[in-house]
Design a protein around this motif. Structure first.
Motif, PDB file in Angstrom:
ATOM      1  N   ILE A   1     -13.851  40.148 -16.640  1.00  0.00           N
ATOM      2  CA  ILE A   1     -14.105  40.897 -15.410  1.00  0.00           C
ATOM      3  C   ILE A   1     -13.049  41.997 -15.342  1.00  0.00           C
ATOM      4  O   ILE A   1     -11.849  41.709 -15.334  1.00  0.00           O
ATOM      5  CB  ILE A   1     -14.015  40.017 -14.149  1.00  0.00           C
ATOM      6  N   ILE A   2     -13.476  43.226 -15.336  1.00  0.00           N
ATOM      7  CA  ILE A   2     -12.581  44.381 -15.190  1.00  0.00           C
ATOM      8  C   ILE A   2     -12.966  45.044 -13.879  1.00  0.00           C
ATOM      9  O   ILE A   2     -14.141  45.365 -13.668  1.00  0.00           O
ATOM     10  CB  ILE A   2     -12.742  45.389 -16.345  1.00  0.00           C
ATOM     11  N   TYR A   3     -11.993  45.251 -12.997  1.00  0.00           N
ATOM     12  CA  TYR A   3     -12.401  45.710 -11.673  1.00  0.00           C
ATOM     13  C   TYR A   3     -11.353  46.563 -10.953  1.00  0.00           C
ATOM     14  O   TYR A   3     -10.171  46.541 -11.268  1.00  0.00           O
ATOM     15  CB  TYR A   3     -12.786  44.521 -10.794  1.00  0.00           C
ATOM     16  N   SER A   4     -11.884  47.286  -9.961  1.00  0.00           N
ATOM     17  CA  SER A   4     -11.093  48.083  -9.030  1.00  0.00           C
ATOM     18  C   SER A   4     -11.055  47.347  -7.695  1.00  0.00           C
ATOM     19  O   SER A   4     -11.952  46.556  -7.387  1.00  0.00           O
ATOM     20  CB  SER A   4     -11.746  49.461  -8.852  1.00  0.00           C
ATOM     21  N   VAL A   5     -10.029  47.621  -6.892  1.00  0.00           N
ATOM     22  CA  VAL A   5      -9.921  46.940  -5.603  1.00  0.00           C
ATOM     23  C   VAL A   5     -10.933  47.445  -4.584  1.00  0.00           C
ATOM     24  O   VAL A   5     -11.134  46.823  -3.544  1.00  0.00           O
ATOM     25  CB  VAL A   5      -8.495  47.077  -5.020  1.00  0.00           C
ATOM     26  N   GLY A   6     -11.569  48.569  -4.847  1.00  0.00           N
ATOM     27  CA  GLY A   6     -12.598  49.067  -3.942  1.00  0.00           C
ATOM     28  C   GLY A   6     -12.057  49.664  -2.657  1.00  0.00           C
ATOM     29  O   GLY A   6     -10.858  49.898  -2.504  1.00  0.00           O
ATOM     30  N   GLN A   7     -12.966  49.891  -1.719  1.00  0.00           N
ATOM     31  CA  GLN A   7     -12.620  50.623  -0.503  1.00  0.00           C
ATOM     32  C   GLN A   7     -11.579  49.926   0.362  1.00  0.00           C
ATOM     33  O   GLN A   7     -10.787  50.585   1.035  1.00  0.00           O
ATOM     34  CB  GLN A   7     -13.879  50.885   0.322  1.00  0.00           C
ATOM     35  N   ASN A   8     -11.576  48.593   0.377  1.00  0.00           N
ATOM     36  CA  ASN A   8     -10.621  47.921   1.263  1.00  0.00           C
ATOM     37  C   ASN A   8      -9.214  47.885   0.682  1.00  0.00           C
ATOM     38  O   ASN A   8      -8.275  47.442   1.359  1.00  0.00           O
ATOM     39  CB  ASN A   8     -11.103  46.508   1.610  1.00  0.00           C
TER      40      ASN A   8
ATOM     41  N   GLU B   1     -10.011  39.146  -5.991  1.00  0.00           N
ATOM     42  CA  GLU B   1     -10.172  38.234  -7.130  1.00  0.00           C
ATOM     43  C   GLU B   1     -11.376  38.575  -8.004  1.00  0.00           C
ATOM     44  O   GLU B   1     -12.021  37.695  -8.572  1.00  0.00           O
ATOM     45  CB  GLU B   1     -10.283  36.783  -6.644  1.00  0.00           C
ATOM     46  N   GLY B   2     -11.686  39.866  -8.086  1.00  0.00           N
ATOM     47  CA  GLY B   2     -12.790  40.264  -8.963  1.00  0.00           C
ATOM     48  C   GLY B   2     -14.159  39.941  -8.404  1.00  0.00           C
ATOM     49  O   GLY B   2     -15.116  39.723  -9.156  1.00  0.00           O
ATOM     50  N   ASN B   3     -14.289  39.941  -7.086  1.00  0.00           N
ATOM     51  CA  ASN B   3     -15.578  39.670  -6.434  1.00  0.00           C
ATOM     52  C   ASN B   3     -16.439  40.929  -6.496  1.00  0.00           C
ATOM     53  O   ASN B   3     -16.409  41.770  -5.603  1.00  0.00           O
ATOM     54  CB  ASN B   3     -15.354  39.243  -4.986  1.00  0.00           C
ATOM     55  N   ILE B   4     -17.191  41.060  -7.586  1.00  0.00           N
ATOM     56  CA  ILE B   4     -17.989  42.268  -7.797  1.00  0.00           C
ATOM     57  C   ILE B   4     -19.469  42.037  -7.497  1.00  0.00           C
ATOM     58  O   ILE B   4     -20.297  42.919  -7.754  1.00  0.00           O
ATOM     59  CB  ILE B   4     -17.832  42.794  -9.233  1.00  0.00           C
ATOM     60  N   GLU B   5     -19.812  40.889  -6.948  1.00  0.00           N
ATOM     61  CA  GLU B   5     -21.205  40.618  -6.607  1.00  0.00           C
ATOM     62  C   GLU B   5     -21.585  41.376  -5.339  1.00  0.00           C
ATOM     63  O   GLU B   5     -20.904  41.263  -4.314  1.00  0.00           O
ATOM     64  CB  GLU B   5     -21.435  39.121  -6.410  1.00  0.00           C
ATOM     65  N   PRO B   6     -22.665  42.155  -5.350  1.00  0.00           N
ATOM     66  CA  PRO B   6     -23.069  42.910  -4.162  1.00  0.00           C
ATOM     67  C   PRO B   6     -23.433  41.995  -2.999  1.00  0.00           C
ATOM     68  O   PRO B   6     -24.036  40.939  -3.194  1.00  0.00           O
ATOM     69  CB  PRO B   6     -24.300  43.703  -4.637  1.00  0.00           C
TER      70      PRO B   6
ATOM     71  N   LEU C   1     -17.032  43.769  -2.679  1.00  0.00           N
ATOM     72  CA  LEU C   1     -15.651  43.950  -2.234  1.00  0.00           C
ATOM     73  C   LEU C   1     -14.843  44.656  -3.308  1.00  0.00           C
ATOM     74  O   LEU C   1     -14.124  45.624  -3.034  1.00  0.00           O
ATOM     75  CB  LEU C   1     -15.037  42.593  -1.895  1.00  0.00           C
ATOM     76  N   ASP C   2     -14.904  44.148  -4.536  1.00  0.00           N
ATOM     77  CA  ASP C   2     -14.296  44.816  -5.666  1.00  0.00           C
ATOM     78  C   ASP C   2     -15.378  45.552  -6.438  1.00  0.00           C
ATOM     79  O   ASP C   2     -16.578  45.250  -6.296  1.00  0.00           O
ATOM     80  CB  ASP C   2     -13.589  43.807  -6.576  1.00  0.00           C
ATOM     81  N   ILE C   3     -14.985  46.518  -7.265  1.00  0.00           N
ATOM     82  CA  ILE C   3     -15.941  47.336  -8.006  1.00  0.00           C
ATOM     83  C   ILE C   3     -15.609  47.221  -9.483  1.00  0.00           C
ATOM     84  O   ILE C   3     -14.459  47.423  -9.877  1.00  0.00           O
ATOM     85  CB  ILE C   3     -15.865  48.808  -7.567  1.00  0.00           C
ATOM     86  N   GLY C   4     -16.597  46.892 -10.301  1.00  0.00           N
ATOM     87  CA  GLY C   4     -16.313  46.814 -11.712  1.00  0.00           C
ATOM     88  C   GLY C   4     -17.437  46.176 -12.498  1.00  0.00           C
ATOM     89  O   GLY C   4     -18.606  46.205 -12.084  1.00  0.00           O
ATOM     90  N   VAL C   5     -17.078  45.578 -13.626  1.00  0.00           N
ATOM     91  CA  VAL C   5     -18.058  44.953 -14.496  1.00  0.00           C
ATOM     92  C   VAL C   5     -17.593  43.548 -14.829  1.00  0.00           C
ATOM     93  O   VAL C   5     -16.395  43.255 -14.860  1.00  0.00           O
ATOM     94  CB  VAL C   5     -18.260  45.768 -15.795  1.00  0.00           C
TER      95      VAL C   5
END
Length: 407
Positions: free
Chosen positions: A373-380, A385-390, A398-402
């Motif tokens: 899981i590679i991710y950005s912290v997103g808007q907040n 913890e890599g919560n990239i599920e829409p 919450l987080d943005i990534g793959v």
């Protein structure tokens, strides 16, 4: 009685003349205000009308549209056939296409082999200049752009890629995705906000396909190098500013095309020009970067455009974050030992390639049993913890990534 009628008509004529003079004065003042707002735009050589959006002449063999326009309609028809197969809701990169779906896709793709070469040739061009009529009215130009269905081409390419993976050709599948990515880069210079949003949607689809391949397939070193090469070419922030400039020109002609008297709408046109010019000056700063506070308040009809531009900025930042996450994932997966924990700063990538657009810090990574899981912290701005599920309601994560594709 006759004198009274003559006097009445004289008074009526005088009043009419006064109304005409007052209207002419307001029209002149409004016209002068608009011209004053347009003067600096013209001085910078930026477009102020749809006619100004006409691209410079392009040699036919270097114009992707030369190869795409003749097959545009057929591509759409083929996609109608392949879509319910390749994009079945049960599809997963973990399990791939079913044998039945693979057979059906092969039958359809084999029936249209002549579509592959034009797309490949288009992807090697340096420009994409659709044969649009830039002397047309705003609505007509919009219809012409929507007829150039770039989404169908992207879906056709995705169907090809998924079929190639199904027959154990992941490197060829990746090459198809990169071919489409080059087309998307070219299409990013097509004018107007609507084209840019479609471009972003197609870009995210290809990034999702690359993530699926990287997480589930083994690729050759040269394929990893090709992925990095293409993602390094991203011009998403420059294309965002270009989109704003072309949208402003389109809006100016749209205001002028209204059939109402000119002076009630001219103040709104002036506000539109000032608002869009300020947005262009602000450009495309990343969320963590400080940018000047807007001084122009959108009013009237311009206010209707604000949510779309805000969504476009958000889409740009999210897509940029996803692109960088795929670059990091690709580099990690290219290592001999793909499971070992990694410090992103140790990867052979430029500093900006690992930078989180939202925090200004390096992107985050997690190794799981299913994959990375590679991710950005997103808007907040928080590590979730890599919560990239829409989210089911907002379709935002919450987080943005793959991350590893769902089974």
């Amino acid at each position: 009685m006759k004198r009274r009628l003559v006097r009445f008509f004289k008074i009526l004529l005088c009043l009419t003349a006064v109304v005409i003079i007052v209207a002419a004065f307001f029209c002149w003042r409004s016209f002068a205000a608009v011209e004053a707002a347009l003067a600096p735009v013209r001085e910078r050589g930026e477009p102020v009308s749809i006619a100004d959006l006409r691209p410079a002449p392009v040699a036919d063999d270097d114009n992707a549209a030369t190869y795409l326009t003749p097959i545009n309609q057929e591509i759409g028809q083929v996609v109608n056939e392949v879509y319910p197969i390749a994009f079945d809701e049960d599809f997963s990169w973990q399990t791939g296409l079913t044998s039945d779906h693979s057979t059906k896709l092969k039958t359809i793709l084999d029936a249209h082999p002549h579509l592959v070469d034009p797309i490949a040739k288009a992807s090697r061009c340096s420009q994409l200049a659709w044969p649009l009529n830039y002397d047309s009215a705003p609505n007509d130009l919009m219809e012409q752009l929507l007829d150039m269905d770039v989404r169908a081409i992207a879906r056709f390419q995705i169907a090809r890629a998924r079929y190639l993976v199904a027959i154990d050709k992941p490197d060829e599948a990746t090459a198809v995705c990169l071919e489409e990515l080059r087309l998307i880069q070219l299409q990013g210079d097509t004018p107007l906000l609507v084209s840019w949003l479609v471009n972003i949607a197609c870009r995210n689809q290809i990034l999702n396909e690359l993530n699926g391949i990287l997480q589930t397939q083994t690729l050759q070193p040269e394929t990893h190098a090709a992925i990095e090469h293409e993602l390094r070419q991203s011009a998403i922030t420059d294309q965002f500013k270009h989109m704003l400039e072309t949208e402003r020109a389109y809006g100016i002609d749209s205001f002028r095309g209204f059939s109402l008297p000119i002076f009630p709408l001219t103040p709104q046109l002036e506000n539109y020009i000032e608002y869009m010019s300020e947005q262009i000056a602000i450009g495309a700063p990343l969320p963590f970067e400080s940018s000047p506070q807007p001084q122009v308040t959108a009013t009237g009809m311009t206010e209707l455009l604000v949510p779309s531009l805000e969504d476009a900025r958000d889409a740009m930042s999210r897509t940029l974050a996803t692109e960088r996450c795929v670059r990091v994932l690709n580099t990690i997966q290219s290592r001999a030992d793909q499971q070992t924990p990694v410090d992103l700063s140790d990867l052979d990538l430029p500093v900006d390639a690992i930078l989180d657009p939202y925090s200004g810090e390096p992107l985050l990574s997690k190794s799981t049993d299913e994959g990375w899981i590679i991710y950005s912290v997103g808007q907040n701005g928080q590590d979730d913890e890599g919560n990239i599920e829409p989210d089911s309601e907002t379709n935002q994560s919450l987080d943005i990534g793959v991350g590893p594709p769902a089974a």
